[in-house]
Design an enzyme around this catalytic site. Structure first.
Site, mmCIF file in Angstrom:
data_model
loop_
_atom_site.group_PDB
_atom_site.id
_atom_site.type_symbol
_atom_site.label_atom_id
_atom_site.label_comp_id
_atom_site.label_asym_id
_atom_site.label_seq_id
_atom_site.Cartn_x
_atom_site.Cartn_y
_atom_site.Cartn_z
ATOM 1 N N ARG A 174 43.877 103.878 -5.038
ATOM 2 C CA ARG A 174 44.704 102.997 -5.056
ATOM 3 C C ARG A 174 46.167 103.248 -4.936
ATOM 4 O O ARG A 174 46.573 102.639 -5.881
ATOM 5 C CB ARG A 174 44.122 102.461 -5.550
ATOM 6 C CG ARG A 174 42.205 101.572 -5.630
ATOM 7 C CD ARG A 174 42.117 100.784 -4.527
ATOM 8 N NE ARG A 174 41.094 99.821 -3.912
ATOM 9 C CZ ARG A 174 39.898 100.701 -3.334
ATOM 10 N NH1 ARG A 174 39.650 102.135 -3.196
ATOM 11 N NH2 ARG A 174 39.032 99.813 -3.689
ATOM 12 N N SER A 227 39.887 93.475 -5.568
ATOM 13 C CA SER A 227 39.857 93.700 -7.384
ATOM 14 C C SER A 227 41.115 93.645 -7.631
ATOM 15 O O SER A 227 42.092 93.906 -7.368
ATOM 16 C CB SER A 227 39.296 95.442 -6.883
ATOM 17 O OG SER A 227 38.672 95.307 -6.418
ATOM 18 N N GLU A 297 44.967 96.880 -10.858
ATOM 19 C CA GLU A 297 45.260 97.238 -9.208
ATOM 20 C C GLU A 297 45.988 96.473 -8.720
ATOM 21 O O GLU A 297 46.687 96.708 -7.737
ATOM 22 C CB GLU A 297 44.032 97.552 -8.726
ATOM 23 C CG GLU A 297 44.390 97.267 -6.794
ATOM 24 C CD GLU A 297 42.377 96.989 -6.244
ATOM 25 O OE1 GLU A 297 41.835 98.097 -6.635
ATOM 26 O OE2 GLU A 297 42.959 97.334 -5.234
HETATM 27 N N1 EPU Z 1 29.128 95.376 -11.825
HETATM 28 C C1 EPU Z 1 28.983 94.806 -11.987
HETATM 29 N N2 EPU Z 1 29.092 92.650 -12.923
HETATM 30 C C2 EPU Z 1 29.692 92.946 -11.805
HETATM 31 C C3 EPU Z 1 30.332 93.693 -10.749
HETATM 32 C C4 EPU Z 1 29.785 94.995 -10.850
HETATM 33 O O1 EPU Z 1 27.911 94.679 -13.704
HETATM 34 O O2 EPU Z 1 30.743 91.724 -12.135
HETATM 35 C C5 EPU Z 1 28.250 97.036 -11.009
HETATM 36 C C6 EPU Z 1 27.022 97.052 -9.786
HETATM 37 O O3 EPU Z 1 26.075 95.934 -9.906
HETATM 38 C C7 EPU Z 1 27.503 98.161 -9.212
HETATM 39 C C8 EPU Z 1 28.875 98.641 -10.370
HETATM 40 O O4 EPU Z 1 29.558 97.611 -11.247
HETATM 41 O O5 EPU Z 1 26.082 98.789 -9.950
HETATM 42 C C9 EPU Z 1 30.354 98.739 -8.821
HETATM 43 O O6 EPU Z 1 30.553 97.400 -8.699
HETATM 44 P P1 EPU Z 1 30.134 96.964 -6.871
HETATM 45 O O7 EPU Z 1 29.464 97.530 -5.890
HETATM 46 O O8 EPU Z 1 30.813 95.242 -6.480
HETATM 47 O O9 EPU Z 1 32.367 97.848 -6.487
HETATM 48 P P2 EPU Z 1 33.132 97.820 -7.238
HETATM 49 O O10 EPU Z 1 33.467 99.049 -7.625
HETATM 50 O O11 EPU Z 1 33.093 96.549 -8.262
HETATM 51 C C10 EPU Z 1 34.626 98.664 -5.237
HETATM 52 C C11 EPU Z 1 36.326 98.414 -4.460
HETATM 53 C C12 EPU Z 1 35.981 97.366 -3.347
HETATM 54 C C13 EPU Z 1 35.366 97.499 -2.696
HETATM 55 C C14 EPU Z 1 33.451 97.467 -2.818
HETATM 56 C C15 EPU Z 1 32.756 97.715 -2.101
HETATM 57 C C16 EPU Z 1 37.789 98.597 -6.707
HETATM 58 C C17 EPU Z 1 38.156 99.076 -7.988
HETATM 59 N N3 EPU Z 1 36.432 98.009 -5.455
HETATM 60 O O12 EPU Z 1 34.301 97.769 -5.930
HETATM 61 O O13 EPU Z 1 37.092 97.414 -2.681
HETATM 62 O O14 EPU Z 1 34.922 96.505 -1.870
HETATM 63 O O15 EPU Z 1 33.328 98.811 -4.248
HETATM 64 O O16 EPU Z 1 32.552 99.260 -1.707
HETATM 65 O O17 EPU Z 1 37.630 100.331 -6.266
HETATM 66 C C18 EPU Z 1 39.657 96.182 -3.538
HETATM 67 O O18 EPU Z 1 40.002 97.435 -3.840
HETATM 68 O O19 EPU Z 1 40.625 95.147 -3.857
HETATM 69 C C19 EPU Z 1 38.704 95.913 -2.746
HETATM 70 C C20 EPU Z 1 37.437 94.464 -3.360
#
Ligand code: EPU
Length: 308
Positions: A174, A227, A297
């Site tokens: 990022r 995010s 971010e």
């Molecule tokens: N989780 C929780 N509670 C929550 C949210 C997530 O326990 O409220 C857990 C999920 O169950 C999962 C893990 O955290 O096991 C990761 O969550 P998720 O798959 O939703 O992905 P993320 O890491 O939160 C990243 C990117 C997103 C992208 C998604 C999907 C970052 C900061 N964020 O989110 O990117 O859409 O993966 O690939 O790297 C963005 O950059 O603006 C963005 C939305």
């Protein structure tokens, strides 16, 4: 505010299409933020370049804006000139796809599929523009722009036109040299990615599936900035925020999403200061509970007293 002299103001007012005290909230996905002192939309690279060189010579601060999907603009607005970059041309040559900085990543994902190319499906989950995606190495579903990136043409005020390779841009999670390094303040004109020949229909099916998934796990129909925090190494900001009991926490009309902990939703009329307080609250609580430092971010821009 040394740049605010009669000659600079006259120069700014003479820019074709410029407006003063232009509201920016509607130009961000968050729907939050004060006005730009001066605002203009520009598509032609040579016009943007001339304007940026002028700002540099006159010490006028400027900000380059894409789709405004990763910004928290201060309630007091943005100093100087905001240039919204809107060049949206694209060109397919074999497996290479070149796109103007103002084109939306989601649109480019469909263009790639229509051209029978695969490897760009992840971009259907990236809310901003091509320029914004280069600026911060945008990604989704574990894939990042830098993985398909070949080169970008750009412009560094004072140094002229450049072609930047992956190495020049120093991509990381990022971020890039444009966001946090030596190229800060430079313009992305267009970017070229290399994809693979494949079944466009299959790519479209994959994108529809990924979009359904994102719809179920992220509040994508709300006003938000994507995010809020980067994921700490080996963990998830959303998980940590949920585990700290912060889902549903609120400041004014800004609320930590109950669907995904790493999203803050503007329920309507939220102030940037409300969001900043929620950001700080989440950082403090997650640090207290888990000893983990959450790094934003979302980029805070504009007149923030005592921050940045
Ligand atoms: N989780 C929780 N509670 C929550 C949210 C997530 O326990 O409220 C857990 C999920 O169950 C999962 C893990 O955290 O096991 C990761 O969550 P998720 O798959 O939703 O992905 P993320 O890491 O939160 C990243 C990117 C997103 C992208 C998604 C999907 C970052 C900061 N964020 O989110 O990117 O859409 O993966 O690939 O790297 C963005 O950059 O603006 C963005 C939305």
């Amino acid at each position: 505010m040394s740049w605010r002299n009669a000659s600079n103001l006259a120069w700014l007012q003479a820019i074709s299409g410029v407006s003063e005290q232009e509201p920016l909230a509607t130009r961000t996905s968050f729907g939050i933020g004060g006005p730009a002192d001066f605002f203009v939309e520009m598509a032609r690279p040579d016009t943007i370049e001339k304007t940026l060189d002028g700002c540099r010579e006159r010490d006028i601060p400027y900000l380059l804006l894409g789709a405004g999907t990763n910004l928290l603009i201060a309630d007091a607005g943005i100093e100087g000139l905001v240039v919204r970059v809107v060049n949206r041309d694209h060109h397919v040559e074999g497996t290479r796809l070149r796109a103007g900085a103002g084109l939306k990543m989601m649109r480019l994902a469909r263009i790639a599929a229509d051209a029978g190319l695969r490897g760009f499906e992840f971009a259907i989950g990236v809310p901003g523009t091509v320029g914004g995606a280069v600026y911060q190495n945008a990604g989704c579903w574990g894939k990042e722009l830098c993985e398909v990136f070949v080169e970008a043409s750009g412009f560094q005020p004072g140094a002229g036109r450049k072609t930047w390779t992956r190495a020049d841009l120093k991509f990381d999670y990022r971020t890039s040299a444009l966001r946090d390094g030596a190229l800060h303040g430079s313009l992305v004109i267009d970017a070229t990615v290399r994809l693979e020949r494949g079944d466009g229909e299959e790519a479209k099916r994959m994108m529809a599936k990924l979009t359904r998934e994102r719809n179920e796990t992220q509040p994508i129909k709300t006003k938000n900035c994507g995010s809020v925090f980067k994921n700490p190494r080996g963990d998830s900001a959303g998980r940590l925020i949920q585990a700290a009991g912060l889902k549903g926490a609120r400041q004014g009309a800004a609320v930590i999403s109950v669907l995904h902990g790493n999203f803050i939703v503007n329920e309507g009329g939220a102030r940037a200061a409300d969001v900043a307080r929620l950001i700080q609250h989440a950082q403090t609580k997650v640090m207290e509970r888990f000893g983990v430092k959450l790094e934003p971010e979302v980029e805070l821009v504009g007149r923030w007293k005592g921050r940045r």
